[in-house]
Design a protein around this motif. Structure first.
Motif, short mmCIF file in Angstrom:
data_model
loop_
_atom_site.label_atom_id
_atom_site.label_comp_id
_atom_site.label_asym_id
_atom_site.label_seq_id
_atom_site.Cartn_x
_atom_site.Cartn_y
_atom_site.Cartn_z
N GLU A 1 14.66 51.65 46.46
CA GLU A 1 14.86 50.22 46.34
C GLU A 1 16.31 49.95 45.99
OE1 GLU A 1 12.15 48.21 43.75
OE2 GLU A 1 10.53 49.59 44.25
N SER A 2 16.86 48.89 46.54
CA SER A 2 18.23 48.54 46.21
C SER A 2 18.25 47.66 44.97
CB SER A 2 18.90 47.82 47.38
OG SER A 2 18.23 46.61 47.63
N VAL A 3 19.33 47.75 44.26
CA VAL A 3 19.48 47.00 43.03
C VAL A 3 20.79 46.22 43.12
CG1 VAL A 3 19.78 47.17 40.53
CG2 VAL A 3 18.26 48.76 41.72
N THR A 4 20.76 44.98 42.73
CA THR A 4 21.96 44.16 42.71
C THR A 4 22.53 44.19 41.30
OG1 THR A 4 21.04 42.71 44.40
CG2 THR A 4 22.89 41.87 43.13
N VAL A 5 23.83 44.47 41.22
CA VAL A 5 24.50 44.55 39.93
C VAL A 5 25.60 43.51 39.91
CG1 VAL A 5 25.86 46.01 38.39
CG2 VAL A 5 24.01 47.00 39.75
N ASN A 6 25.63 42.70 38.88
CA ASN A 6 26.68 41.72 38.70
C ASN A 6 27.55 42.16 37.54
OD1 ASN A 6 25.74 39.96 40.72
ND2 ASN A 6 24.20 39.15 39.32
N ILE A 7 28.86 42.21 37.79
CA ILE A 7 29.80 42.64 36.76
C ILE A 7 30.50 41.39 36.23
CG2 ILE A 7 31.83 44.04 36.26
CD1 ILE A 7 30.92 45.85 38.57
N SER A 8 30.49 41.24 34.93
CA SER A 8 31.08 40.05 34.31
C SER A 8 32.60 40.06 34.46
CB SER A 8 30.71 39.97 32.83
OG SER A 8 31.37 41.02 32.13
N ALA B 1 34.70 39.57 32.10
CA ALA B 1 35.25 40.33 30.98
C ALA B 1 35.28 41.82 31.29
CB ALA B 1 34.44 40.07 29.71
N ALA B 2 34.22 42.32 31.91
CA ALA B 2 34.17 43.74 32.27
C ALA B 2 35.21 44.06 33.33
CB ALA B 2 32.78 44.10 32.76
N LYS B 3 35.41 43.14 34.28
CA LYS B 3 36.43 43.36 35.32
C LYS B 3 37.82 43.41 34.70
CE LYS B 3 33.75 41.15 38.97
NZ LYS B 3 33.62 39.97 39.83
N GLN B 4 38.09 42.51 33.73
CA GLN B 4 39.39 42.50 33.07
C GLN B 4 39.60 43.78 32.26
OE1 GLN B 4 39.41 38.87 30.82
NE2 GLN B 4 39.94 37.60 32.60
N LEU B 5 38.55 44.23 31.62
CA LEU B 5 38.65 45.47 30.85
C LEU B 5 38.95 46.65 31.77
CD1 LEU B 5 38.37 46.93 28.14
CD2 LEU B 5 35.93 47.12 28.58
N ALA B 6 38.30 46.69 32.93
CA ALA B 6 38.54 47.77 33.89
C ALA B 6 39.98 47.72 34.39
CB ALA B 6 37.57 47.65 35.06
N LYS B 7 40.50 46.52 34.64
CA LYS B 7 41.90 46.40 35.08
C LYS B 7 42.85 46.89 34.00
CE LYS B 7 41.84 42.62 38.39
NZ LYS B 7 42.30 41.23 38.66
N ALA B 8 42.57 46.52 32.74
CA ALA B 8 43.43 46.93 31.63
C ALA B 8 43.42 48.45 31.48
CB ALA B 8 42.97 46.27 30.34
N LYS B 9 42.25 49.05 31.61
CA LYS B 9 42.16 50.51 31.49
C LYS B 9 42.93 51.19 32.61
CE LYS B 9 38.25 51.69 28.74
NZ LYS B 9 37.23 52.70 28.61
N SER B 10 42.79 50.68 33.84
CA SER B 10 43.50 51.31 34.95
C SER B 10 45.00 51.13 34.81
CB SER B 10 43.01 50.77 36.29
OG SER B 10 43.39 49.42 36.45
N ALA B 11 45.44 50.00 34.24
CA ALA B 11 46.87 49.79 34.01
C ALA B 11 47.38 50.78 32.97
CB ALA B 11 47.12 48.36 33.56
N ASP B 12 46.58 51.03 31.93
CA ASP B 12 46.97 51.99 30.90
C ASP B 12 47.12 53.39 31.48
OD1 ASP B 12 47.02 50.05 28.95
OD2 ASP B 12 45.07 50.58 28.10
N SER B 13 46.16 53.78 32.31
CA SER B 13 46.21 55.13 32.88
C SER B 13 47.35 55.25 33.88
CB SER B 13 44.88 55.50 33.53
OG SER B 13 44.63 54.66 34.63
N THR B 14 47.67 54.16 34.59
CA THR B 14 48.79 54.19 35.52
C THR B 14 50.10 54.31 34.77
OG1 THR B 14 47.53 52.80 37.04
CG2 THR B 14 49.89 52.94 37.42
N ALA B 15 50.20 53.64 33.63
CA ALA B 15 51.42 53.72 32.84
C ALA B 15 51.64 55.11 32.27
CB ALA B 15 51.36 52.69 31.70
#
Length: 100
Positions: free
Chosen positions: A37-44, A46-60
């Motif tokens: 069965e497929s499942v639909t996942v919605n990402i908030s 806030a979670a998207k911003q947190l993911a961006k911040a983490k990726s920016a930290d790792s890129t730095a």
């Protein structure tokens, strides 16, 4: 005491024998399709911003990490026992502060 490759050869031969036995008995794994069965996942947002911040930290950090990797591979990376000891002492002091 002489150590030979006999143990390794025995291991390789037994693995080959097991593979041959599996194939000859028809027990080899086949590609089976499983319908799930497929499942639909919605990402908030806030979670998207947190993911961006983490990726920016790792890129730095990437240039520093790459520089360290190169130094280790070249054999030019120097370990400072003083810095390690200082960091360990600081971590122990921080643990004491949090536990009190």
């Amino acid at each position: 005491m002489k150590i030979g490759n006999n143990g390794y050869n025995q291991y390789v031969n037994s693995v080959r024998q097991n593979q041959e036995n599996t194939h000859s008995k028809g027990l080899a794994k086949t590609n089976e399709t499983v319908n799930e069965e497929s499942v639909t996942v919605n990402i908030s947002d806030a979670a998207k911003q947190l993911a961006k911040a983490k990726s920016a930290d790792s890129t730095a950090m990437t240039p520093n990490v790459e520089a360290i990797k190169k130094a280790v591979l070249n054999g030019t990376y120097n370990v400072s026992p003083e810095k390690i000891a200082s960091g360990m002492m600081q971590a122990m002091n921080n643990q004491r502060e949090y536990s009190e």
